[in-house]
Design a protein around this motif. Structure first.
Motif, mmCIF file in Angstrom:
data_model
loop_
_atom_site.group_PDB
_atom_site.id
_atom_site.type_symbol
_atom_site.label_atom_id
_atom_site.label_comp_id
_atom_site.label_asym_id
_atom_site.label_seq_id
_atom_site.Cartn_x
_atom_site.Cartn_y
_atom_site.Cartn_z
ATOM 1 N N VAL A 19 5.314 2.746 11.883
ATOM 2 C CA VAL A 19 6.188 2.197 10.841
ATOM 3 C C VAL A 19 6.102 3.027 9.574
ATOM 4 O O VAL A 19 5.082 3.678 9.289
ATOM 5 C CB VAL A 19 5.843 0.721 10.498
ATOM 6 N N GLU A 20 7.196 2.997 8.819
ATOM 7 C CA GLU A 20 7.244 3.657 7.512
ATOM 8 C C GLU A 20 7.713 2.635 6.486
ATOM 9 O O GLU A 20 8.703 1.935 6.692
ATOM 10 C CB GLU A 20 8.220 4.836 7.525
ATOM 11 N N LEU A 21 7.010 2.576 5.368
ATOM 12 C CA LEU A 21 7.362 1.676 4.276
ATOM 13 C C LEU A 21 7.658 2.529 3.046
ATOM 14 O O LEU A 21 6.894 3.442 2.730
ATOM 15 C CB LEU A 21 6.185 0.723 3.983
ATOM 16 N N ARG A 22 8.746 2.190 2.362
ATOM 17 C CA ARG A 22 9.208 3.046 1.273
ATOM 18 C C ARG A 22 9.036 2.362 -0.082
ATOM 19 O O ARG A 22 9.213 1.147 -0.208
ATOM 20 C CB ARG A 22 10.682 3.374 1.498
ATOM 21 N N CYS A 23 8.729 3.163 -1.081
ATOM 22 C CA CYS A 23 8.586 2.671 -2.455
ATOM 23 C C CYS A 23 9.352 3.573 -3.408
ATOM 24 O O CYS A 23 9.150 4.790 -3.418
ATOM 25 C CB CYS A 23 7.121 2.636 -2.857
ATOM 26 N N ASP A 24 10.218 2.957 -4.238
ATOM 27 C CA ASP A 24 10.903 3.663 -5.319
ATOM 28 C C ASP A 24 10.311 3.208 -6.645
ATOM 29 O O ASP A 24 10.556 2.070 -7.059
ATOM 30 C CB ASP A 24 12.400 3.346 -5.303
ATOM 31 N N PRO A 25 9.565 4.059 -7.308
ATOM 32 C CA PRO A 25 8.914 3.622 -8.552
ATOM 33 C C PRO A 25 9.912 3.575 -9.709
ATOM 34 O O PRO A 25 11.062 4.006 -9.584
ATOM 35 C CB PRO A 25 7.871 4.710 -8.788
ATOM 36 N N ILE A 26 9.473 3.073 -10.822
ATOM 37 C CA ILE A 26 10.277 3.088 -12.041
ATOM 38 C C ILE A 26 10.467 4.551 -12.456
ATOM 39 O O ILE A 26 9.513 5.345 -12.442
ATOM 40 C CB ILE A 26 9.587 2.283 -13.151
ATOM 41 N N SER A 27 11.696 4.882 -12.816
ATOM 42 C CA SER A 27 12.022 6.258 -13.184
ATOM 43 C C SER A 27 11.116 6.753 -14.301
ATOM 44 O O SER A 27 10.931 6.082 -15.319
ATOM 45 C CB SER A 27 13.489 6.331 -13.633
ATOM 46 N N GLY A 28 10.531 7.929 -14.093
ATOM 47 C CA GLY A 28 9.681 8.523 -15.117
ATOM 48 C C GLY A 28 8.218 8.180 -14.984
ATOM 49 O O GLY A 28 7.366 8.794 -15.634
ATOM 50 N N HIS A 29 7.897 7.220 -14.124
ATOM 51 C CA HIS A 29 6.484 6.873 -13.932
ATOM 52 C C HIS A 29 5.826 7.916 -13.035
ATOM 53 O O HIS A 29 6.278 8.167 -11.923
ATOM 54 C CB HIS A 29 6.353 5.484 -13.300
ATOM 55 N N THR A 30 4.740 8.500 -13.525
ATOM 56 C CA THR A 30 4.087 9.540 -12.746
ATOM 57 C C THR A 30 3.019 8.982 -11.810
ATOM 58 O O THR A 30 2.687 9.593 -10.806
ATOM 59 C CB THR A 30 3.437 10.585 -13.672
ATOM 60 N N ALA A 31 2.478 7.834 -12.146
ATOM 61 C CA ALA A 31 1.424 7.239 -11.319
ATOM 62 C C ALA A 31 2.030 6.237 -10.344
ATOM 63 O O ALA A 31 2.880 5.427 -10.722
ATOM 64 C CB ALA A 31 0.386 6.546 -12.196
ATOM 65 N N LEU A 32 1.590 6.307 -9.094
ATOM 66 C CA LEU A 32 2.080 5.387 -8.057
ATOM 67 C C LEU A 32 0.908 4.933 -7.216
ATOM 68 O O LEU A 32 0.045 5.739 -6.841
ATOM 69 C CB LEU A 32 3.145 6.081 -7.195
ATOM 70 N N TYR A 33 0.877 3.635 -6.922
ATOM 71 C CA TYR A 33 -0.244 3.022 -6.197
ATOM 72 C C TYR A 33 0.300 2.222 -5.013
ATOM 73 O O TYR A 33 1.345 1.585 -5.117
ATOM 74 C CB TYR A 33 -1.002 2.053 -7.107
ATOM 75 N N TRP A 34 -0.441 2.236 -3.926
ATOM 76 C CA TRP A 34 -0.191 1.336 -2.803
ATOM 77 C C TRP A 34 -1.365 0.364 -2.681
ATOM 78 O O TRP A 34 -2.533 0.773 -2.773
ATOM 79 C CB TRP A 34 -0.052 2.110 -1.495
ATOM 80 N N TYR A 35 -1.027 -0.904 -2.479
ATOM 81 C CA TYR A 35 -2.024 -1.954 -2.241
ATOM 82 C C TYR A 35 -1.621 -2.719 -0.984
ATOM 83 O O TYR A 35 -0.456 -2.741 -0.597
ATOM 84 C CB TYR A 35 -2.063 -2.952 -3.410
ATOM 85 N N ARG A 36 -2.600 -3.391 -0.391
ATOM 86 C CA ARG A 36 -2.338 -4.266 0.749
ATOM 87 C C ARG A 36 -2.893 -5.639 0.424
ATOM 88 O O ARG A 36 -4.032 -5.754 -0.055
ATOM 89 C CB ARG A 36 -3.012 -3.711 2.007
ATOM 90 N N GLN A 37 -2.069 -6.664 0.665
ATOM 91 C CA GLN A 37 -2.500 -8.021 0.357
ATOM 92 C C GLN A 37 -2.422 -8.887 1.606
ATOM 93 O O GLN A 37 -1.338 -9.131 2.135
ATOM 94 C CB GLN A 37 -1.641 -8.631 -0.759
ATOM 95 N N SER A 38 -3.576 -9.354 2.048
ATOM 96 C CA SER A 38 -3.627 -10.275 3.177
ATOM 97 C C SER A 38 -3.578 -11.697 2.649
ATOM 98 O O SER A 38 -3.845 -11.953 1.471
ATOM 99 C CB SER A 38 -4.919 -10.047 3.979
ATOM 100 N N LEU A 39 -3.266 -12.624 3.522
ATOM 101 C CA LEU A 39 -3.098 -14.023 3.137
ATOM 102 C C LEU A 39 -4.365 -14.557 2.473
ATOM 103 O O LEU A 39 -5.462 -14.405 3.011
ATOM 104 C CB LEU A 39 -2.755 -14.846 4.377
ATOM 105 N N GLY A 40 -4.199 -15.142 1.303
ATOM 106 C CA GLY A 40 -5.336 -15.739 0.618
ATOM 107 C C GLY A 40 -6.240 -14.761 -0.107
ATOM 108 O O GLY A 40 -7.304 -15.142 -0.607
#
Lengths: 115, 111
Positions: A19-40
């Motif tokens: 699978v591929e998941l895509r993220c479009d950050p706010i224009s001009g933001h140089t820092a980008l983070y991925w997090y994973r959130q499980s239930l609870g």
């Protein structure tokens, strides 16, 4: 739009698929983070990009997970040979720059379900 | 071992009540503490705290940091049903880039 966007909003896949998941950050933001959130649970850090390079990938759980940001804007999180334990909401966040106590702006997330 | 611990984990109150949510942390090289509200999927920013003892306020919400006690509280006065959400506390360290989140407090405000 002005905010962080993520696609798809929901993804259902079978065990073993890619699978591929895509993220479009706010224009001009140089820092980008991925997090994973499980239930609870609160979001757990996966990887951080400053520009095009992955500055910190210490949160990636194993080598099935990989992320890219080739042009310093859009990022794609890639998961190979998905497992049921990968089911979670994957959140992306961006910030104007790293450090300096910058607020991170979050996208709506992608809910991944692995059957 | 969790770096950020929130309490209570869940809370049910009546509209109009005042609530206090707690966050304690144990990190080296503290940089900032942030509070987020999560209603569906996207956490939305509430406050960023870097200095001890200075209250930040936004409408009915306020927050303060105590660096000596390594903790922060988030207060919500005159609660409304729209305040129902998960409230997340996160801490940022000077040595890292990521936010360390607690498990969150799930708040339900009943009419």
């Amino acid at each position: 739009g002005a905010g962080v966007s993520q696609t798809p909003s929901n993804k259902v896949t079978e065990k073993g698929k890619y699978v591929e998941l895509r993220c479009d950050p706010i224009s001009g933001h140089t820092a980008l983070y991925w997090y994973r959130q499980s239930l609870g649970q609160g979001p757990e850090f996966l990887i951080y990009f400053q520009g095009t390079g992955a500055a910190d990938d210490s949160g990636l759980p194993n080598d099935r997970f990989f992320a890219v940001r080739p042009e310093g804007s859009v990022s794609t999180l890639k998961i190979q040979r998905t497992e049921r334990g990968d089911s979670a909401v994957y959140l992306c966040a961006s910030a104007p720059s790293s450090g300096g106590a910058n607020e991170q702006f979050f996208g709506p997330g992608t809910r991944l379900t692995v059957l | 071992e969790d770096k950020v611990v929130q309490s209570p984990l869940s809370l049910v109150v009546h509209e109009g009540d005042t609530v206090t949510l707690n966050c304690s942390y144990e990190v080296t090289n503290f940089r900032s503490l942030l509070w987020y509200k999560q209603e569906k999927k996207a956490p939305t920013f509430l406050f960023m705290l870097t200095s001890s003892g200075i209250e930040k306020k936004s409408g009915r919400l306020s927050s303060i940091l105590d660096k000596k006690e390594l903790s922060s509280i988030l207060n919500i006065t005159a609660t409304q049903t729209g305040d129902s959400a998960i409230y997340l506390c996160a801490v940022e360290e000077n040595s890292g880039y990521a936010l360390n989140f607690g498990k969150g407090t799930s708040l339900l405000v009943t009419p």
